[in-house]
Design a protein around this motif. Structure first.
Motif, PDB file in Angstrom:
ATOM      1  N   ILE A 279       0.862  -1.183   0.000  1.00  0.00           N
ATOM      2  CA  ILE A 279       0.000   0.000   0.000  1.00  0.00           C
ATOM      3  C   ILE A 279       0.897   1.231   0.000  1.00  0.00           C
ATOM      4  CG2 ILE A 279      -1.721   1.330   1.276  1.00  0.00           C
ATOM      5  CD1 ILE A 279      -2.688  -1.133   2.561  1.00  0.00           C
ATOM      6  N   VAL A 280       0.583   2.194  -0.844  1.00  0.00           N
ATOM      7  CA  VAL A 280       1.315   3.464  -0.809  1.00  0.00           C
ATOM      8  C   VAL A 280       0.307   4.578  -0.595  1.00  0.00           C
ATOM      9  CG1 VAL A 280       2.761   5.073  -2.105  1.00  0.00           C
ATOM     10  CG2 VAL A 280       3.062   2.603  -2.400  1.00  0.00           C
ATOM     11  N   ARG A 281       0.506   5.325   0.474  1.00  0.00           N
ATOM     12  CA  ARG A 281      -0.382   6.461   0.735  1.00  0.00           C
ATOM     13  C   ARG A 281       0.357   7.746   0.394  1.00  0.00           C
ATOM     14  NH1 ARG A 281      -1.052   7.175   6.039  1.00  0.00           N
ATOM     15  NH2 ARG A 281      -3.107   8.094   5.878  1.00  0.00           N
ATOM     16  N   GLY A 282      -0.358   8.672  -0.234  1.00  0.00           N
ATOM     17  CA  GLY A 282       0.285   9.926  -0.617  1.00  0.00           C
ATOM     18  C   GLY A 282      -0.548  11.129  -0.211  1.00  0.00           C
ATOM     19  N   GLN A 283       0.109  12.266  -0.190  1.00  0.00           N
ATOM     20  CA  GLN A 283      -0.590  13.516   0.127  1.00  0.00           C
ATOM     21  C   GLN A 283      -0.001  14.597  -0.777  1.00  0.00           C
ATOM     22  OE1 GLN A 283       0.158  15.924   3.807  1.00  0.00           O
ATOM     23  NE2 GLN A 283      -1.652  14.845   4.578  1.00  0.00           N
ATOM     24  N   TYR A 284      -0.853  15.419  -1.414  1.00  0.00           N
ATOM     25  CA  TYR A 284      -0.262  16.387  -2.358  1.00  0.00           C
ATOM     26  C   TYR A 284       0.413  17.550  -1.639  1.00  0.00           C
ATOM     27  CZ  TYR A 284      -4.896  18.819  -2.244  1.00  0.00           C
ATOM     28  OH  TYR A 284      -6.053  19.438  -1.873  1.00  0.00           O
ATOM     29  N   ASP A 285       1.508  17.915  -2.216  1.00  0.00           N
ATOM     30  CA  ASP A 285       2.340  18.992  -1.698  1.00  0.00           C
ATOM     31  C   ASP A 285       1.854  20.317  -2.310  1.00  0.00           C
ATOM     32  OD1 ASP A 285       4.394  20.185  -0.378  1.00  0.00           O
ATOM     33  OD2 ASP A 285       5.979  18.966  -1.289  1.00  0.00           O
ATOM     34  N   ALA A 286       2.484  21.420  -1.896  1.00  0.00           N
ATOM     35  CA  ALA A 286       2.178  22.699  -2.535  1.00  0.00           C
ATOM     36  C   ALA A 286       2.818  22.716  -3.925  1.00  0.00           C
ATOM     37  CB  ALA A 286       2.725  23.839  -1.695  1.00  0.00           C
ATOM     38  N   GLY A 287       2.183  23.399  -4.860  1.00  0.00           N
ATOM     39  CA  GLY A 287       2.765  23.550  -6.194  1.00  0.00           C
ATOM     40  C   GLY A 287       3.152  24.995  -6.391  1.00  0.00           C
ATOM     41  N   PRO A 288       3.681  25.358  -7.560  1.00  0.00           N
ATOM     42  CA  PRO A 288       4.095  26.742  -7.813  1.00  0.00           C
ATOM     43  C   PRO A 288       2.940  27.718  -7.548  1.00  0.00           C
ATOM     44  CG  PRO A 288       4.627  25.328  -9.690  1.00  0.00           C
ATOM     45  CD  PRO A 288       3.922  24.477  -8.690  1.00  0.00           C
ATOM     46  N   ASP A 289       1.726  27.322  -7.927  1.00  0.00           N
ATOM     47  CA  ASP A 289       0.620  28.234  -7.643  1.00  0.00           C
ATOM     48  C   ASP A 289      -0.575  27.513  -7.013  1.00  0.00           C
ATOM     49  OD1 ASP A 289       0.514  28.605 -11.198  1.00  0.00           O
ATOM     50  OD2 ASP A 289      -0.064  26.890  -9.957  1.00  0.00           O
ATOM     51  N   SER A 290      -0.274  26.529  -6.202  1.00  0.00           N
ATOM     52  CA  SER A 290      -1.389  25.887  -5.495  1.00  0.00           C
ATOM     53  C   SER A 290      -0.962  25.499  -4.087  1.00  0.00           C
ATOM     54  CB  SER A 290      -1.864  24.656  -6.272  1.00  0.00           C
ATOM     55  OG  SER A 290      -0.837  23.704  -6.337  1.00  0.00           O
ATOM     56  N   GLN A 291      -1.948  25.423  -3.224  1.00  0.00           N
ATOM     57  CA  GLN A 291      -1.683  25.106  -1.818  1.00  0.00           C
ATOM     58  C   GLN A 291      -1.446  23.613  -1.629  1.00  0.00           C
ATOM     59  OE1 GLN A 291      -3.829  28.045   0.971  1.00  0.00           O
ATOM     60  NE2 GLN A 291      -5.360  26.605   0.254  1.00  0.00           N
ATOM     61  N   SER A 292      -0.828  23.291  -0.523  1.00  0.00           N
ATOM     62  CA  SER A 292      -0.645  21.882  -0.195  1.00  0.00           C
ATOM     63  C   SER A 292      -1.962  21.331   0.358  1.00  0.00           C
ATOM     64  CB  SER A 292       0.437  21.730   0.866  1.00  0.00           C
ATOM     65  OG  SER A 292      -0.032  22.274   2.080  1.00  0.00           O
ATOM     66  N   TYR A 293      -2.041  20.019   0.444  1.00  0.00           N
ATOM     67  CA  TYR A 293      -3.204  19.372   1.042  1.00  0.00           C
ATOM     68  C   TYR A 293      -3.450  19.921   2.451  1.00  0.00           C
ATOM     69  CZ  TYR A 293      -6.145  15.946   3.295  1.00  0.00           C
ATOM     70  OH  TYR A 293      -7.166  15.366   4.008  1.00  0.00           O
ATOM     71  N   ARG A 294      -2.377  19.988   3.225  1.00  0.00           N
ATOM     72  CA  ARG A 294      -2.531  20.430   4.618  1.00  0.00           C
ATOM     73  C   ARG A 294      -3.072  21.850   4.704  1.00  0.00           C
ATOM     74  NH1 ARG A 294       2.468  17.679   7.956  1.00  0.00           N
ATOM     75  NH2 ARG A 294       1.713  15.556   7.652  1.00  0.00           N
ATOM     76  N   GLU A 295      -2.666  22.691   3.756  1.00  0.00           N
ATOM     77  CA  GLU A 295      -3.236  24.048   3.737  1.00  0.00           C
ATOM     78  C   GLU A 295      -4.706  23.990   3.312  1.00  0.00           C
ATOM     79  OE1 GLU A 295       0.579  26.840   2.614  1.00  0.00           O
ATOM     80  OE2 GLU A 295      -0.080  25.337   1.170  1.00  0.00           O
ATOM     81  N   ASP A 296      -5.002  23.152   2.332  1.00  0.00           N
ATOM     82  CA  ASP A 296      -6.394  23.045   1.861  1.00  0.00           C
ATOM     83  C   ASP A 296      -7.341  22.596   2.976  1.00  0.00           C
ATOM     84  OD1 ASP A 296      -5.954  23.959  -0.668  1.00  0.00           O
ATOM     85  OD2 ASP A 296      -6.029  21.986  -1.652  1.00  0.00           O
ATOM     86  N   VAL A 297      -6.883  21.685   3.803  1.00  0.00           N
ATOM     87  CA  VAL A 297      -7.795  21.198   4.848  1.00  0.00           C
ATOM     88  C   VAL A 297      -7.592  21.941   6.170  1.00  0.00           C
ATOM     89  CG1 VAL A 297      -7.979  18.886   3.844  1.00  0.00           C
ATOM     90  CG2 VAL A 297      -6.284  19.298   5.630  1.00  0.00           C
ATOM     91  N   GLU A 298      -6.691  22.906   6.158  1.00  0.00           N
ATOM     92  CA  GLU A 298      -6.386  23.723   7.346  1.00  0.00           C
ATOM     93  C   GLU A 298      -6.032  22.858   8.541  1.00  0.00           C
ATOM     94  OE1 GLU A 298      -9.552  26.520   7.861  1.00  0.00           O
ATOM     95  OE2 GLU A 298      -9.530  27.040   5.734  1.00  0.00           O
ATOM     96  N   ASN A 299      -5.208  21.877   8.280  1.00  0.00           N
ATOM     97  CA  ASN A 299      -4.736  21.008   9.361  1.00  0.00           C
ATOM     98  C   ASN A 299      -3.245  20.734   9.120  1.00  0.00           C
ATOM     99  OD1 ASN A 299      -4.103  19.025  11.173  1.00  0.00           O
ATOM    100  ND2 ASN A 299      -5.639  17.546  10.447  1.00  0.00           N
ATOM    101  N   PRO A 300      -2.380  21.542   9.742  1.00  0.00           N
ATOM    102  CA  PRO A 300      -0.944  21.468   9.431  1.00  0.00           C
ATOM    103  C   PRO A 300      -0.308  20.136   9.816  1.00  0.00           C
ATOM    104  CG  PRO A 300      -1.380  23.045  11.205  1.00  0.00           C
ATOM    105  CD  PRO A 300      -2.713  22.602  10.695  1.00  0.00           C
ATOM    106  N   ARG A 301      -1.020  19.328  10.611  1.00  0.00           N
ATOM    107  CA  ARG A 301      -0.424  18.052  11.017  1.00  0.00           C
ATOM    108  C   ARG A 301      -1.188  16.848  10.447  1.00  0.00           C
ATOM    109  NH1 ARG A 301       2.522  18.012  15.535  1.00  0.00           N
ATOM    110  NH2 ARG A 301       1.518  16.120  16.258  1.00  0.00           N
ATOM    111  N   SER A 302      -1.948  17.094   9.403  1.00  0.00           N
ATOM    112  CA  SER A 302      -2.784  16.004   8.891  1.00  0.00           C
ATOM    113  C   SER A 302      -1.951  14.857   8.314  1.00  0.00           C
ATOM    114  CB  SER A 302      -3.712  16.532   7.801  1.00  0.00           C
ATOM    115  OG  SER A 302      -4.374  15.457   7.200  1.00  0.00           O
ATOM    116  N   PHE A 303      -2.346  13.644   8.651  1.00  0.00           N
ATOM    117  CA  PHE A 303      -1.725  12.441   8.086  1.00  0.00           C
ATOM    118  C   PHE A 303      -2.688  11.737   7.124  1.00  0.00           C
ATOM    119  CE2 PHE A 303       1.004  11.811  12.156  1.00  0.00           C
ATOM    120  CZ  PHE A 303       1.960  12.689  11.647  1.00  0.00           C
ATOM    121  N   THR A 304      -3.723  12.442   6.723  1.00  0.00           N
ATOM    122  CA  THR A 304      -4.722  11.822   5.841  1.00  0.00           C
ATOM    123  C   THR A 304      -4.182  11.716   4.412  1.00  0.00           C
ATOM    124  OG1 THR A 304      -6.437  12.780   7.202  1.00  0.00           O
ATOM    125  CG2 THR A 304      -7.104  12.062   5.009  1.00  0.00           C
ATOM    126  N   GLU A 305      -4.558  10.637   3.721  1.00  0.00           N
ATOM    127  CA  GLU A 305      -4.043  10.455   2.357  1.00  0.00           C
ATOM    128  C   GLU A 305      -4.996  11.027   1.315  1.00  0.00           C
ATOM    129  OE1 GLU A 305      -5.404   8.028   4.116  1.00  0.00           O
ATOM    130  OE2 GLU A 305      -6.875   7.088   2.793  1.00  0.00           O
TER     131      GLU A 305
END
Ligand code: BG6
Length: 482
Positions: A279-305
């Protein structure tokens, strides 16, 4: 000549009738069915929600929704006007008495009644009970419930038990909108309507199967829900699992709801436990003009995939030894969903100098460009001698159907009409949903207990590098996402 199957007169009550799903999908979909001539004249759609609206206020809201989400058809203002006249509205209190007497007056006992629970699952029990205590529901009524159907086995079991107190399983329609997609149904037609594929559909001829559901959207706006779910609960437990079932199930004895669902259930029950290695779990990072997953969900410590890839095995005679690779993710490089059946290599080639591995691949494209293609090996045309190349035999539905392609109903439209018709084939039975949770629960519990950290991946990519490795290790590779 219209190929639309007529339905009987109905009253459809949509609890959560002012909500996002109702405005985006349900009502615009119903308008399209109305345009297609599938809504008998005396049928009614009744929105029910907390807001203090009157029928005209609701009609106005739905007119706006159809304009925003309804596509081209919404320009047909005359038809829209007639459609709106069939709408009504009741302000209702799911947990109290308010509005129920009004609803009872509107819903007719002698036509088909369907109640769509487009509300939080915590309200299912209240609605089911009040429909009975107010004498609205009958033994012929149908209820439609949306996912998420629970968040683990225990909660799904409790929900099933609550609904069962008031409705028979035959009256309960659990929606998985992937089952309403045109190609998904075609999967059954291809398998069980052709002589060509079924004899090859097993571990003698199939090397492996890949199921990819890749999305470009992130989770902005629904972070609160998504961060508690993740890709496993949001997509795998339901949509991908259903696709897996349809690909892998034994032929049902007949094309009938329980016959099909019995076979799907057997597949889920035969799924082997997976170890974390696969199993490989991933989470999207910030891009040049987009927020990271953690910013999107407003949870800086999220471990959700927001991405997951996994290798599964089905322990039965047909599939022993054949890996099923599943992957799904948000913020990936393209919106593209596909099932690919990769057949085995030829054991031996008679063509001199032909070192390439030629494989037949049957690819079933769910979206976009719905269709099917079969990769076959042929001689390269021209004077170059006996050189082999792989080409697709392509059947894109839009080409095959021509103008009729526009008539293909979207998943929600089709499923709602199936509810009215009383056809449960494309809906999940309670035991199926529970079996699916029974398989995913230990996996989720495992990574929650160890605070498993998902691998970061670049937005616009095909997911984390480790997902590539999952197949590499087996000497295989994922199909391109395009
Ligand atoms: C929903 C999920 O069930 O399916 C969403 O909750 C996902 O996260 C959506 O985006 C995908 O559906 P579709 O039809 O756009 O592939």
């Amino acid at each position: 000549v219209s190929r639309v199957i007529p339905v009987e007169t109905f009253d459809l009550v949509i609890f959560g009738g002012t909500g996002d799903l109702a405005r985006r999908k349900i009502l615009p979909g119903l308008f399209r069915r109305f345009l297609a001539g599938q809504m008998p004249e005396s049928s009614r759609i009744i929105g029910a929600a907390r807001s203090e609206l009157d029928a005209d206020g609701y009609r106005k809201m739905i007119a706006d929704a159809v304009a925003e989400f309804g596509g081209e058809e919404s320009s047909n203002t005359k038809a829209l006007q007639t459609f709106l006249e069939r709408l009504d509205y009741v302000a209702i209190d799911a947990k109290g008495d308010g509005g129920w007497a009004d609803l009872a007056k509107l819903v007719r006992p002698d036509v088909i009644q369907a109640f769509y629970f487009s509300v939080a699952p915590s309200l299912f029990g209240d609605l089911a009970e009040r429909l009975h205590t107010n004498g609205i529901a009958t033994e012929h009524s149908r209820i439609v419930v949306e996912k998420p159907f629970g968040r683990d086995l225990a909660s799904a079991h409790a929900l099933n038990a609550t609904l069962a107190e008031h409705f028979d399983e035959k009256q309960i329609y659990r929606i998985d909108h992937y089952l309403g997609k045109e190609t998904v149904q075609n999967l059954m037609a291809i398998r069980f309507g052709n002589v060509l594929f079924e004899p090859l559909w097993n571990n003698h001829y199939v090397d492996h199967i890949q199921i990819t559901v890749s999305e470009t959207v992130g989770v902005t706006g629904r972070g609160a829900y998504y961060d508690r779910s993740g890709a496993m609960r949001d997509m795998v437990q339901n949509h991908l699992m259903q696709l897996l079932c349809l690909i892998a199930m034994e032929p049902p004895g007949e094309f009938e709801a329980d016959a099909v669902r019995d076979e799907k259930l057997k597949v889920i029950r035969a799924l082997q436990p997976i170890d974390n290695h696969h199993i490989v779990r991933g989470q999207y990072d910030a891009g040049p003009d987009s927020q990271s997953y953690r910013e999107d969900v407003e949870n800086p410590r999220s471990f959700t995939e927001s991405f997951i890839a996994m290798r599964c095995h089905i322990a039965n005679w047909r599939w022993a030894g054949v890996p099923f690779y599943l992957r799904t993710g948000k913020k990936m490089k393209a919106r593209s969903s596909e099932i690919a059946v990769v057949f085995k290599d030829l054991g031996h080639t008679i063509f001199e100098g032909d070192e390439a591995r030629h494989r037949n691949i049957l690819s079933i494209r769910l979206q976009p460009n719905e269709g099917i293609d079969l990769q076959v090996t042929i001689k390269e045309p021209g004077p170059g001698g006996m050189r082999l190349i792989d080409v697709p035999l392509d059947m894109t539905f839009a080409d095959a159907l021509g103008d009729d392609a526009e008539e293909v109903p979207d998943a929600y439209e089709r499923l709602i009409m199936d509810v009215i018709r009383g056809n449960q084939t494309l809906f999940m039975r309670g035991d199926e949903v529970e079996a699916a949770w029974r398989w995913t629960d230990p996996l989720i519990e495992g990574w929650e207990a160890r605070n498993d950290v998902p691998k970061l991946y670049e937005p616009g990519s095909a997911g984390p590098e480790d997902a590539m490795m999952l197949l590499h290790r087996d000497g295989r590779k994922w199909r391109d996402i395009k």
